[in-house]
Scaffold this motif. Structure first.
Motif, short mmCIF file in Angstrom:
data_model
loop_
_atom_site.label_atom_id
_atom_site.label_comp_id
_atom_site.label_asym_id
_atom_site.label_seq_id
_atom_site.Cartn_x
_atom_site.Cartn_y
_atom_site.Cartn_z
N HIS A 1 -56.04 -5.37 4.79
CA HIS A 1 -54.63 -4.94 4.87
C HIS A 1 -54.16 -4.23 3.60
O HIS A 1 -53.33 -4.73 2.85
N GLU B 1 -52.19 -1.88 3.23
CA GLU B 1 -50.77 -1.53 3.22
C GLU B 1 -49.94 -2.51 2.40
O GLU B 1 -48.83 -2.20 1.95
N TYR B 2 -50.48 -3.72 2.19
CA TYR B 2 -49.76 -4.74 1.43
C TYR B 2 -50.35 -5.01 0.05
O TYR B 2 -49.74 -5.70 -0.76
N LEU C 1 -48.16 5.56 4.19
CA LEU C 1 -47.86 4.50 5.14
C LEU C 1 -47.04 5.09 6.28
O LEU C 1 -46.10 5.83 6.04
N LEU D 1 -47.78 -0.96 10.06
CA LEU D 1 -47.95 0.19 9.19
C LEU D 1 -49.42 0.59 9.10
O LEU D 1 -50.27 -0.23 8.76
N CYS E 1 -52.22 2.75 7.11
CA CYS E 1 -52.35 3.05 5.68
C CYS E 1 -53.53 3.98 5.43
O CYS E 1 -54.69 3.62 5.66
N LYS F 1 -44.47 -7.86 0.70
CA LYS F 1 -43.89 -6.57 1.05
C LYS F 1 -44.98 -5.50 0.98
O LYS F 1 -45.97 -5.66 0.26
N PRO F 2 -44.82 -4.39 1.70
CA PRO F 2 -45.77 -3.29 1.58
C PRO F 2 -45.81 -2.77 0.14
O PRO F 2 -44.81 -2.83 -0.58
N ASP F 3 -46.96 -2.26 -0.25
CA ASP F 3 -47.12 -1.68 -1.58
C ASP F 3 -46.54 -0.27 -1.57
O ASP F 3 -47.09 0.64 -0.96
N SER G 1 -46.79 5.22 -2.81
CA SER G 1 -46.87 5.46 -1.37
C SER G 1 -45.76 6.38 -0.87
O SER G 1 -44.63 6.31 -1.34
#
Length: 457
Positions: A209, A211-212, A292, A316, A318, A365-367, A371
């Motif tokens: 993952h 995206e995180y 994202l 999301l 990525c 939370k998403p990174d 991004s």
């Protein structure tokens, strides 16, 4: 005509009222899935619609009361779960949606002149709820602003924890249907239950993952790049950039990917926008950057999410690479497109289940450190919302956010308007790169779009 993009103040003759469901509704607690209850979704999706002719307030309130019988959670209130203070749930208590009626010394044509780029003054088009925190704001807030000459502006704020883009579109179309039609039968019946996306009893996190997870860089200059971008975003005011891509221009972008790589309009435009954004920032080559983007998983799950599911049914995607590989001198949009396609291909049912379990354990939370986030509004049918007096002359977000939005184009089903707020210092450069793929004739045509956009949106 108003020379400034600022719009005048609106005024209220009466205090806002609560519109409750017209019939008794279930008194229950609605569980929110981990896709609903993400911290980065704890805000309202705010839409703005401009109509040439007003719809009566009585009709709008009456139909809203009817549709809230079907979508009764939107008439409830969010609260913290008694079992887990880190989770939210909906108290379906029928308290009602907040409805405000305002008036403004402005015309439809005057608003069209300033409608291409949202600005802070638009916030007065939505009633500001006096609330201590996010939970005290009703999940559904509506304001109708009457304009000179008979037009109206409709603003809606729908809590993202209850609905995603598809869900908000489904609700708004149901409300419009009950306003303009005599029958009470909805085209799609809402499906409320979120347990279909409940985490496993024993978490099974089988994917990484990205995206995180925080972006990492192979060399020290990447850290400087992150610091540079962070400082730029904090020190400079953001300005909205809006560009309309006609089908012919999107087709031209897609041609850069054939014959060896075929792609969709979204994949081509997403890659192009990502490249243009990174090119305009002049970042270190070794820095890792992400794209994202939202991916609808309603049909990915087995069985598929039920028809009418209006909760958050997206995850999301990525795409990740280095600045050098994305925008190097010998690169074009093909590299970005391939990364977007690979990111989409990863999102299987197992991936979604793993993400749900991941969020159950970590609630991260998403990174967003390096991004670009793209949200797709262009294919939701939002531009067709008709309450009985015609389709909107303008549809878009109430405010310009740092996220990039792909918006629909009124009267052109295949056109896409790209709206994004960028640091003022790089705005012209970003526009230049967005148009860089065009030939001379196309660039001249793009200037014409820009002039037309100011008049027609």
């Amino acid at each position: 005509m108003f020379e400034s993009s600022e719009i005048p103040d609106s005024y209220y003759k009466n205090e806002p009222s609560l519109v409750r469901p017209g019939n008794p509704t279930p008194s229950r607690t609605l569980y929110l899935s981990n896709l609903d209850d993400q911290k980065f979704l704890r805000f309202s999706i705010k839409y703005i619609y401009l109509y040439k002719k007003s719809v009566s307030i009585e009709s709008l309130k009456s139909s809203l009361s009817k549709v809230l019988v079907h979508y009764y959670p939107l008439a409830g209130r969010l609260r913290t779960s008694a079992e887990d203070e880190g989770k939210l749930e909906v108290d379906c208590n029928g308290e009602g949606a907040l409805f405000a009626e305002a008036f403004m010394d402005f015309t439809v044509d005057e608003f069209l002149e300033v409608s291409m780029r949202p600005n802070r003054s638009w916030r007065k088009l939505l009633y500001k709820v006096d609330a201590r925190n996010f939970l005290d704001i009703p999940p559904l807030v509506i304001q109708v602003t009457h304009l000179n000459g008979g037009g109206m502006i409709l603003c809606t704020a729908i809590n993202h924890c209850l609905c995603d883009g598809i869900g908000t579109s489904q609700f708004l179309k149901a409300w419009a249907h009950l306003t303009s039609k005599s029958d009470d039968i909805l085209p799609i019946s809402p499906f409320h239950d979120r347990h279909v996306l409940k985490p496993s009893s024993i978490p099974k996190i089988t994917f990484t993952h990205p995206e995180y997870t925080n972006t990492t860089t192979p060399h020290h200059e990447g850290i400087n790049g992150i610091h540079f971008l962070d400082q730029m975003l904090k020190s400079q005011s953001l300005v909205p950039v809006s560009l309309t891509f006609k089908p012919s221009h999107i087709l031209n972008l897609r041609r850069h990917c054939v014959p060896s790589l075929k792609c969709t309009s979204f994949e081509a435009l997403a890659s192009h926008t990502w490249r243009s954004w990174i090119r305009s920032l002049s970042l270190p080559e070794s820095l890792k950057v992400k794209l994202l983007f939202s991916v609808n998983v309603r049909m990915t799950m087995k069985p598929e999410l039920p028809s009418g599911y209006y909760g958050n049914g997206f995850v999301l995607g990525c795409a990740e690479t280095t600045v050098k590989d994305l925008v190097g001198s010998n690169k074009n949009i093909r590299h970005g497109v391939k990364l977007v396609q690979e990111a989409k291909a990863v999102i299987t049912e197992d991936y979604v289940r793993s993400m749900i379990d991941y969020l159950e354990e970590r609630r991260v939370k998403p990174d967003l450190s390096m991004s670009l986030v793209i949200s797709q509004w262009a294919k939701l049918g939002l531009e067709d919302l008709d309450f009985g007096e015609g389709k909107p002359m303008h549809m878009g977000p109430l405010a310009s956010e740092i996220y990039c939005l792909f918006l629909p184009v009124a009267g052109d089903l295949d056109g896409i308007r790209v709206l994004m707020s960028v640091p003022e210092k790089i705005a012209e450069k970003f526009e230049y790169y967005m148009k860089d793929f065009m030939g001379r004739e196309e660039k001249e045509e793009a200037k014409e779009w820009h002039r037309e956009d100011i008049q027609t949106f």
